[in-house]
Design a protein around this motif. Structure first.
Motif, PDB file in Angstrom:
ATOM      1  N   UNK A  97       0.803  -1.086   0.085  1.00 50.20           N
ATOM      2  CA  UNK A  97       0.081  -0.015   0.098  1.00 50.20           C
ATOM      3  C   UNK A  97       0.708   1.364  -0.084  1.00 50.20           C
ATOM      4  N   UNK A  98       2.000   1.294   0.657  1.00 50.78           N
ATOM      5  CA  UNK A  98       2.930   2.452   0.737  1.00 50.78           C
ATOM      6  C   UNK A  98       3.605   2.629  -0.445  1.00 50.78           C
ATOM      7  N   UNK A  99       3.609   1.635  -1.370  1.00 49.07           N
ATOM      8  CA  UNK A  99       4.515   1.836  -2.621  1.00 49.07           C
ATOM      9  C   UNK A  99       3.337   2.167  -3.726  1.00 49.07           C
ATOM     10  N   UNK A 100       1.943   1.543  -3.480  1.00 49.37           N
ATOM     11  CA  UNK A 100       0.939   2.263  -4.210  1.00 49.37           C
ATOM     12  C   UNK A 100       0.987   3.750  -4.055  1.00 49.37           C
ATOM     13  N   UNK A 101       0.758   4.146  -2.675  1.00 49.67           N
ATOM     14  CA  UNK A 101       0.589   5.572  -2.045  1.00 49.67           C
ATOM     15  C   UNK A 101       1.692   6.323  -2.805  1.00 49.67           C
ATOM     16  N   UNK A 102       3.090   5.781  -2.645  1.00 48.67           N
ATOM     17  CA  UNK A 102       4.177   6.589  -3.347  1.00 48.67           C
ATOM     18  C   UNK A 102       3.880   6.936  -4.699  1.00 48.67           C
ATOM     19  N   UNK A 103       3.187   6.041  -5.552  1.00 49.66           N
ATOM     20  CA  UNK A 103       3.347   6.208  -6.889  1.00 49.66           C
ATOM     21  C   UNK A 103       2.118   7.092  -7.163  1.00 49.66           C
ATOM     22  N   UNK A 104       0.893   7.351  -6.170  1.00 47.62           N
ATOM     23  CA  UNK A 104      -0.129   8.199  -6.419  1.00 47.62           C
ATOM     24  C   UNK A 104       0.274   9.491  -6.081  1.00 47.62           C
ATOM     25  N   UNK A 105       1.452   9.754  -4.942  1.00 52.44           N
ATOM     26  CA  UNK A 105       1.873  10.964  -4.489  1.00 52.44           C
ATOM     27  C   UNK A 105       2.748  11.519  -5.633  1.00 52.44           C
ATOM     28  N   UNK A 106       3.682  10.785  -6.145  1.00 52.15           N
ATOM     29  CA  UNK A 106       4.565  11.178  -7.362  1.00 52.15           C
ATOM     30  C   UNK A 106       3.521  11.768  -8.394  1.00 52.15           C
ATOM     31  N   UNK A 107       2.444  11.050  -8.656  1.00 49.71           N
ATOM     32  CA  UNK A 107       1.409  11.625  -9.780  1.00 49.71           C
ATOM     33  C   UNK A 107       0.666  12.554  -9.535  1.00 49.71           C
ATOM     34  N   UNK A 108       0.522  12.949  -8.304  1.00 45.47           N
ATOM     35  CA  UNK A 108      -0.146  14.077  -7.687  1.00 45.47           C
ATOM     36  C   UNK A 108      -1.736  13.861  -7.626  1.00 45.47           C
ATOM     37  N   UNK A 109      -1.990  12.637  -7.584  1.00 48.96           N
ATOM     38  CA  UNK A 109      -3.488  12.519  -7.410  1.00 48.96           C
ATOM     39  C   UNK A 109      -4.173  12.578  -6.093  1.00 48.96           C
ATOM     40  N   UNK A 110      -5.331  12.663  -5.777  1.00 55.34           N
ATOM     41  CA  UNK A 110      -5.942  12.920  -4.614  1.00 55.34           C
ATOM     42  C   UNK A 110      -6.046  11.799  -3.656  1.00 55.34           C
ATOM     43  N   UNK A 111      -5.296  10.432  -4.138  1.00 50.77           N
ATOM     44  CA  UNK A 111      -5.334   9.356  -3.253  1.00 50.77           C
ATOM     45  C   UNK A 111      -4.835   9.667  -1.986  1.00 50.77           C
ATOM     46  N   UNK A 112      -3.725  10.552  -1.936  1.00 48.43           N
ATOM     47  CA  UNK A 112      -3.065  10.486  -0.538  1.00 48.43           C
ATOM     48  C   UNK A 112      -3.807  11.255   0.524  1.00 48.43           C
ATOM     49  N   UNK A 113      -4.513  12.139   0.423  1.00 51.97           N
ATOM     50  CA  UNK A 113      -5.335  12.949   1.475  1.00 51.97           C
ATOM     51  C   UNK A 113      -6.659  13.024   1.076  1.00 51.97           C
TER      52      UNK A 113
END
Length: 113
Positions: A97-113
């Protein structure tokens, strides 16, 4: 413990010496998701898209691995997923999940927060 450590080191030698070795252990450094993202992509670049994650047991990794001695020609990185105790299966899930979250943070998606 010593046999496990020897098996691990022999297995690790099959990887390139540039492959980052991340030891997941309750005594490791805790990071925020943003810090993990930054480090994760540095590890990906360093290892040519290869990273070795090692999950410690409920009492952490053997002292021989946590000692900071070089493994496979480089210093391992001691990282903690949490101070909580997880089963191996759940630790894998948290890591994924943290690796997936890292990819979403890098893309700038709204998943992280």
């Amino acid at each position: 413990t010593t046999n496990t450590t020897i098996t691990f080191v022999v297995t690790l030698q099959a990887h390139k010496s540039t492959t980052p070795v991340i030891l997941l252990d309750p005594f490791g450094k805790e990071m925020s998701s943003e810090e993990f993202t930054s480090n994760f992509y540095q590890w990906v670049e360093q290892g040519g898209s290869r990273i070795v994650f090692v999950i410690g047991g409920a009492e952490g990794l053997p002292d021989e691995l946590r000692s900071g001695r070089p493994l496979n020609g480089q210093n391992p990185i001691l990282y903690s997923l949490s101070q909580l105790t997880f089963t191996h299966q759940f630790a894998r899930l948290v890591l994924i999940e943290q690796i997936y979250r890292a990819s979403e943070i890098r893309k700038g998606s709204g998943y992280h927060k």
